[in-house]
Write an enzyme that holds these catalytic residues in place. Structure first.
Site, short mmCIF file in Angstrom:
data_model
loop_
_atom_site.label_atom_id
_atom_site.label_comp_id
_atom_site.label_asym_id
_atom_site.label_seq_id
_atom_site.Cartn_x
_atom_site.Cartn_y
_atom_site.Cartn_z
CE1 TYR A 165 -4.09 1.16 -0.61
CE2 TYR A 165 -4.75 0.26 1.50
CZ TYR A 165 -5.08 0.84 0.31
OH TYR A 165 -6.39 1.12 0.04
CD GLU A 172 -1.86 5.21 -6.57
OE1 GLU A 172 -2.62 6.10 -6.13
OE2 GLU A 172 -2.09 3.99 -6.40
C1 LIG Z 1 -11.04 12.27 -8.52
C2 LIG Z 1 -9.71 11.98 -7.94
C3 LIG Z 1 -9.73 11.22 -6.68
C4 LIG Z 1 -8.40 11.17 -6.07
C5 LIG Z 1 -8.43 10.68 -4.68
C6 LIG Z 1 -7.10 10.74 -4.06
C7 LIG Z 1 -7.01 10.19 -2.71
C8 LIG Z 1 -6.43 8.82 -2.66
C9 LIG Z 1 -5.99 8.40 -1.34
C10 LIG Z 1 -5.38 7.03 -1.26
C11 LIG Z 1 -5.22 6.34 -2.54
C12 LIG Z 1 -4.80 4.91 -2.42
C13 LIG Z 1 -4.31 4.45 -3.71
C14 LIG Z 1 -4.17 3.01 -3.75
C15 LIG Z 1 -3.12 2.45 -4.18
C16 LIG Z 1 -3.00 1.02 -4.19
O1 LIG Z 1 -3.87 0.22 -4.41
S1 LIG Z 1 -1.48 0.51 -3.86
C17 LIG Z 1 -1.56 -1.26 -3.87
C18 LIG Z 1 -1.89 -1.84 -2.52
N1 LIG Z 1 -3.27 -1.77 -2.36
C19 LIG Z 1 -3.94 -2.56 -1.54
O2 LIG Z 1 -3.40 -3.43 -0.87
C20 LIG Z 1 -5.38 -2.32 -1.52
C21 LIG Z 1 -5.91 -2.70 -0.20
N2 LIG Z 1 -7.20 -2.14 -0.10
C22 LIG Z 1 -8.25 -2.81 -0.40
O3 LIG Z 1 -8.21 -3.95 -0.72
C23 LIG Z 1 -9.44 -1.97 -0.29
O4 LIG Z 1 -9.61 -1.50 0.96
C24 LIG Z 1 -10.72 -2.55 -0.87
C25 LIG Z 1 -10.43 -2.92 -2.31
C26 LIG Z 1 -11.71 -1.42 -0.87
C27 LIG Z 1 -11.25 -3.79 -0.13
O5 LIG Z 1 -11.60 -3.52 1.16
P1 LIG Z 1 -12.76 -4.29 1.93
O6 LIG Z 1 -13.84 -4.62 1.01
O7 LIG Z 1 -13.12 -3.58 3.13
O8 LIG Z 1 -12.09 -5.60 2.40
P2 LIG Z 1 -12.18 -7.10 2.01
O9 LIG Z 1 -11.70 -7.76 3.23
O10 LIG Z 1 -11.42 -7.36 0.78
O11 LIG Z 1 -13.72 -7.49 1.70
C28 LIG Z 1 -14.71 -7.49 2.73
C29 LIG Z 1 -15.74 -8.58 2.46
O12 LIG Z 1 -16.35 -8.40 1.20
C30 LIG Z 1 -16.08 -9.51 0.37
N3 LIG Z 1 -15.83 -9.05 -0.99
C31 LIG Z 1 -15.38 -7.85 -1.36
N4 LIG Z 1 -15.27 -7.79 -2.68
C32 LIG Z 1 -15.65 -8.99 -3.16
C33 LIG Z 1 -15.72 -9.55 -4.45
N5 LIG Z 1 -15.34 -8.88 -5.55
N6 LIG Z 1 -16.16 -10.81 -4.56
C34 LIG Z 1 -16.52 -11.52 -3.49
N7 LIG Z 1 -16.47 -11.05 -2.23
C35 LIG Z 1 -16.03 -9.81 -2.07
C36 LIG Z 1 -14.87 -10.17 0.98
O13 LIG Z 1 -14.76 -11.52 0.67
C37 LIG Z 1 -15.13 -9.95 2.42
O14 LIG Z 1 -16.15 -10.85 2.82
P3 LIG Z 1 -16.04 -11.71 4.15
O15 LIG Z 1 -14.91 -12.65 3.94
O16 LIG Z 1 -17.35 -12.39 4.26
O17 LIG Z 1 -15.79 -10.73 5.25
#
Ligand SMILES: CCCCCCCCCCCCC/C=C/C(=O)SCCNC(=O)CCNC(=O)[C@H](O)C(C)(C)COP(=O)(O)OP(=O)(O)OC[C@H]1O[C@@H](n2cnc3c(N)ncnc32)[C@H](O)[C@@H]1OP(=O)(O)O
Length: 243
Positions: A165, A172
């Site tokens: 991250y 970026e």
């Molecule tokens: C207009 C201009 C705007 C500009 C804005 C500027 C500001 C920017 C600020 C910061 C920018 C950051 C830039 C990012 C850069 C990078 O990505 S660098 C690379 C490293 N990145 C990461 O490691 C990303 C990590 N972050 C994440 O993964 C995100 O937080 C996420 C993608 C939003 C996911 O988070 P979240 O959903 O909360 O967590 P999970 O644990 O993955 O999922 C929760 C539950 O939901 C289920 N689920 C989610 N998606 C799916 C899916 N596609 N299919 C099936 N299930 C899904 C997941 O399984 C979990 O379920 P449970 O297991 O039941 O809990």
């Protein structure tokens, strides 16, 4: 995005609760998500392999973005659907929205639009970081939906981000910084007065604001992931209050 934590009463109870949540997904939603996650894993794998092949064949990163940009644009733009998925999976619409919009912004409004920065090392940095992240993340979701999640994928999903991250954000920010002189010189995407709308917009200053917006936003995303890590790897019950 504040969070509060409660004592979950042991991992068994948590697992039962998690299984209950998963069972609520209908057959159609599950089928769609499996298709989506398999497609995204494959897309980012293709991108990763193309990058490695390019580097082995050419011995330089110059031209790499250009050679993989179509695949990148397609799969990163496809990720807009994740905001829609928030309606069916247990995920934060706010966190997902910021994450996806910042990626789309980087791809279309920076890397695609400002050709002069496409060969910057920082572009390769965020490309590599995104690729490793997404292969891990989408394969995690796929195996999770199939109820056959290998521990090392779960471990990778909730550990890699600790390094990736900040590395991705560094890539970026350095890329936007490298773009600033070109944006200033060309006045691209800017609207100067006088004009018929009587509105002015300066993309150069907008980019500076975007860079500063990482300062409050990135820690929120990072701490969100740390909370998810504690929930998934250590069985803590976390209640998110943001949406
Ligand atoms: C207009 C201009 C705007 C500009 C804005 C500027 C500001 C920017 C600020 C910061 C920018 C950051 C830039 C990012 C850069 C990078 O990505 S660098 C690379 C490293 N990145 C990461 O490691 C990303 C990590 N972050 C994440 O993964 C995100 O937080 C996420 C993608 C939003 C996911 O988070 P979240 O959903 O909360 O967590 P999970 O644990 O993955 O999922 C929760 C539950 O939901 C289920 N689920 C989610 N998606 C799916 C899916 N596609 N299919 C099936 N299930 C899904 C997941 O399984 C979990 O379920 P449970 O297991 O039941 O809990």
């Amino acid at each position: 995005m504040a969070s509060s934590e409660e004592d979950g009463g042991g991992n068994g109870a948590v697992e039962e609760k998690e299984k209950g949540k998963k069972r609520k997904l209908g057959a159609l939603a599950t089928a769609w998500l499996i298709f989506y996650n398999v497609a995204m894993t494959a897309g980012w794998l293709v991108l990763g392999i193309a990058m490695v092949r390019f580097y082995i064949q050419k011995g330089t990163h110059r031209g790499l973005f250009r050679s993989v940009q179509k695949t990148l644009k397609f799969f990163q733009t496809f990720a807009l659907l994740e905001v829609v998925h928030c309606a069916v999976v247990r995920t934060s619409v706010l966190v997902t929205g910021v994450q996806v919009s910042s990626r789309i912004f980087m791809v279309w409004f920076i890397a695609h639009s400002i050709k002069q920065i496409q060969n910057e090392e920082s572009v390769i940095l965020f490309l590599v970081v995104w690729t490793v992240t997404e292969i891990t993340r989408y394969s995690f979701y796929t195996f999770n939906l199939l109820n056959h999640l290998p521990y090392f994928i779960k471990w990778a999903r909730y550990n890699f981000f600790i390094i990736l991250y900040p590395a991705g954000v560094a890539g970026e920010l350095l890329t936007i910084y490298a773009a600033l002189p070109y944006v200033k010189k060309t006045g691209m995407f800017s609207l100067r007065l006088p004009n018929k709308y009587n509105v002015s917009f300066d993309y150069y200053y907008f980019l500076i604001i975007v860079m500063f917006s990482y300062v409050p936003l990135f820690p929120q995303l990072y701490f969100h992931m740390l909370r998810q890590r504690r929930r998934v790897l250590h069985g803590e019950v976390i209640v998110e209050k943001d949406d």
